[in-house]
Design a protein around this motif. Sequence first.
Motif, PDB file in Angstrom:
ATOM      1  N   ARG A  25       4.662  -9.767  -8.615  1.00 22.01           N
ATOM      2  CA  ARG A  25       3.793  -8.934  -9.780  1.00 22.01           C
ATOM      3  C   ARG A  25       4.724  -7.301  -9.151  1.00 22.01           C
ATOM      4  NH1 ARG A  25      -0.354 -10.719 -13.740  1.00 22.01           N
ATOM      5  NH2 ARG A  25       0.264 -13.009 -14.140  1.00 22.01           N
ATOM      6  N   VAL A  26       3.725  -6.809  -7.671  1.00 21.11           N
ATOM      7  CA  VAL A  26       4.130  -6.192  -7.062  1.00 21.11           C
ATOM      8  C   VAL A  26       5.823  -5.658  -7.257  1.00 21.11           C
ATOM      9  CG1 VAL A  26       4.170  -4.454  -4.761  1.00 21.11           C
ATOM     10  CG2 VAL A  26       2.198  -6.304  -5.437  1.00 21.11           C
ATOM     11  N   LEU A  27       6.502  -6.546  -6.592  1.00 20.89           N
ATOM     12  CA  LEU A  27       7.571  -6.011  -6.814  1.00 20.89           C
ATOM     13  C   LEU A  27       8.595  -5.331  -7.861  1.00 20.89           C
ATOM     14  CD1 LEU A  27       9.335  -8.611  -3.618  1.00 20.89           C
ATOM     15  CD2 LEU A  27       8.535  -6.217  -3.483  1.00 20.89           C
ATOM     16  N   GLU A  28       8.622  -6.381  -9.281  1.00 22.29           N
ATOM     17  CA  GLU A  28       9.453  -5.951  -9.919  1.00 22.29           C
ATOM     18  C   GLU A  28       7.996  -4.558 -10.737  1.00 22.29           C
ATOM     19  OE1 GLU A  28       7.559  -9.043 -13.439  1.00 22.29           O
ATOM     20  OE2 GLU A  28       8.264 -10.734 -11.923  1.00 22.29           O
ATOM     21  N   ALA A  29       6.912  -4.660 -10.541  1.00 21.37           N
ATOM     22  CA  ALA A  29       6.370  -2.954 -10.617  1.00 21.37           C
ATOM     23  C   ALA A  29       7.557  -2.081 -10.291  1.00 21.37           C
ATOM     24  CB  ALA A  29       5.564  -3.050 -10.468  1.00 21.37           C
ATOM     25  N   LEU A  30       7.487  -2.463  -9.195  1.00 19.57           N
ATOM     26  CA  LEU A  30       8.243  -0.660  -7.833  1.00 19.57           C
ATOM     27  C   LEU A  30       9.480  -0.849  -8.534  1.00 19.57           C
ATOM     28  CD1 LEU A  30       6.866  -1.955  -4.793  1.00 19.57           C
ATOM     29  CD2 LEU A  30       6.236   0.402  -5.512  1.00 19.57           C
ATOM     30  N   ALA A  31      10.037  -1.987  -9.481  1.00 21.58           N
ATOM     31  CA  ALA A  31      11.716  -1.885  -9.200  1.00 21.58           C
ATOM     32  C   ALA A  31      11.923  -1.420 -11.105  1.00 21.58           C
ATOM     33  CB  ALA A  31      12.150  -3.434  -9.782  1.00 21.58           C
ATOM     34  N   ASP A  32      10.585  -1.119 -11.560  1.00 18.54           N
ATOM     35  CA  ASP A  32      10.522  -1.012 -12.977  1.00 18.54           C
ATOM     36  C   ASP A  32       9.496   1.137 -12.732  1.00 18.54           C
ATOM     37  OD1 ASP A  32      11.571  -2.495 -13.845  1.00 18.54           O
ATOM     38  OD2 ASP A  32       9.987  -3.810 -14.690  1.00 18.54           O
ATOM     39  N   ILE A  33       9.074   1.600 -11.824  1.00 18.45           N
ATOM     40  CA  ILE A  33       8.448   2.678 -11.109  1.00 18.45           C
ATOM     41  C   ILE A  33       9.575   3.335 -11.617  1.00 18.45           C
ATOM     42  CG2 ILE A  33       9.021   2.610  -8.622  1.00 18.45           C
ATOM     43  CD1 ILE A  33       5.662   3.175  -8.594  1.00 18.45           C
ATOM     44  N   GLY A  34       8.653   4.468 -12.837  1.00 16.51           N
ATOM     45  CA  GLY A  34       9.412   5.747 -12.250  1.00 16.51           C
ATOM     46  C   GLY A  34       9.470   7.118 -11.574  1.00 16.51           C
ATOM     47  N   PRO A  35      10.573   7.884 -11.195  1.00 18.53           N
ATOM     48  CA  PRO A  35      10.698   8.932 -10.487  1.00 18.53           C
ATOM     49  C   PRO A  35       9.023   9.515 -10.216  1.00 18.53           C
ATOM     50  CG  PRO A  35      12.432   8.870 -12.457  1.00 18.53           C
ATOM     51  CD  PRO A  35      11.112   7.960 -12.909  1.00 18.53           C
ATOM     52  N   GLY A  36       9.056   9.767  -9.094  1.00 22.98           N
ATOM     53  CA  GLY A  36       7.409  10.858  -8.859  1.00 22.98           C
ATOM     54  C   GLY A  36       6.422   9.409  -8.903  1.00 22.98           C
ATOM     55  N   GLN A  37       6.472   8.857  -9.708  1.00 24.83           N
ATOM     56  CA  GLN A  37       5.221   7.438  -9.962  1.00 24.83           C
ATOM     57  C   GLN A  37       5.245   6.598  -8.729  1.00 24.83           C
ATOM     58  OE1 GLN A  37       6.206   5.304 -13.288  1.00 24.83           O
ATOM     59  NE2 GLN A  37       4.658   6.185 -14.471  1.00 24.83           N
ATOM     60  N   ARG A  38       3.746   6.453  -8.354  1.00 28.56           N
ATOM     61  CA  ARG A  38       3.555   5.567  -7.064  1.00 28.56           C
ATOM     62  C   ARG A  38       2.007   4.064  -7.854  1.00 28.56           C
ATOM     63  NH1 ARG A  38      -0.347   9.258  -3.355  1.00 28.56           N
ATOM     64  NH2 ARG A  38      -1.158   9.440  -5.735  1.00 28.56           N
ATOM     65  N   LEU A  39       2.383   3.580  -6.925  1.00 29.12           N
ATOM     66  CA  LEU A  39       1.591   2.489  -7.758  1.00 29.12           C
ATOM     67  C   LEU A  39       0.211   1.136  -6.613  1.00 29.12           C
ATOM     68  CD1 LEU A  39       2.430  -0.395  -9.556  1.00 29.12           C
ATOM     69  CD2 LEU A  39       3.441  -1.497  -6.911  1.00 29.12           C
ATOM     70  N   ARG A  40      -1.126   2.069  -6.755  1.00 28.26           N
ATOM     71  CA  ARG A  40      -2.053   1.229  -6.633  1.00 28.26           C
ATOM     72  C   ARG A  40      -2.117  -0.354  -6.959  1.00 28.26           C
ATOM     73  NH1 ARG A  40      -5.324   3.764  -4.314  1.00 28.26           N
ATOM     74  NH2 ARG A  40      -4.669   6.129  -5.270  1.00 28.26           N
ATOM     75  N   MET A  41      -1.924  -0.987  -5.989  1.00 29.71           N
ATOM     76  CA  MET A  41      -1.899  -1.810  -5.374  1.00 29.71           C
ATOM     77  C   MET A  41      -3.318  -2.579  -4.943  1.00 29.71           C
ATOM     78  SD  MET A  41      -0.179  -5.477  -3.747  1.00 29.71           S
ATOM     79  CE  MET A  41      -0.264  -6.928  -3.435  1.00 29.71           C
ATOM     80  N   LEU A  42      -4.526  -3.712  -6.166  1.00 33.76           N
ATOM     81  CA  LEU A  42      -5.293  -4.523  -5.590  1.00 33.76           C
ATOM     82  C   LEU A  42      -5.790  -5.528  -5.357  1.00 33.76           C
ATOM     83  CD1 LEU A  42      -8.246  -2.117  -8.407  1.00 33.76           C
ATOM     84  CD2 LEU A  42      -7.176  -1.829  -5.880  1.00 33.76           C
ATOM     85  N   ILE A  43      -5.935  -6.179  -4.336  1.00 32.23           N
ATOM     86  CA  ILE A  43      -5.394  -7.706  -4.083  1.00 32.23           C
ATOM     87  C   ILE A  43      -6.926  -8.143  -2.923  1.00 32.23           C
ATOM     88  CG2 ILE A  43      -3.805  -6.794  -2.380  1.00 32.23           C
ATOM     89  CD1 ILE A  43      -2.770  -9.698  -2.728  1.00 32.23           C
TER      90      ILE A  43
END
Length: 79
Positions: A25-43
């Motif tokens: 899920r994280v790798l899919e989200a990173l592949a779709d992330i837009g310019p200037g965006q970051r991903l916060r993962m809670l696990i």
Amino acid sequence: MPGQHDATEIVLDVCGLMPPEPMERVLEALADIGPGQRLRMLIDREPRPLYRILERNGDRYEAILRDDGIYDILITPAP
């Protein structure tokens, strides 16, 4: 369980999911992330294999263990 989106950050809560689903899920989200965006993962466990993938890809991350036992990982994709 979709992430929450705003202009700069996507929040992805993968607590309770069994491997390899959190990493997928994280790798899919990173592949779709837009310019200037970051991903916060809670696990609910430390994703050490993910750290190696992020480092190999040139992504930056900051991981903290919260008082409730959840790892809060902020990922900034490589430019």
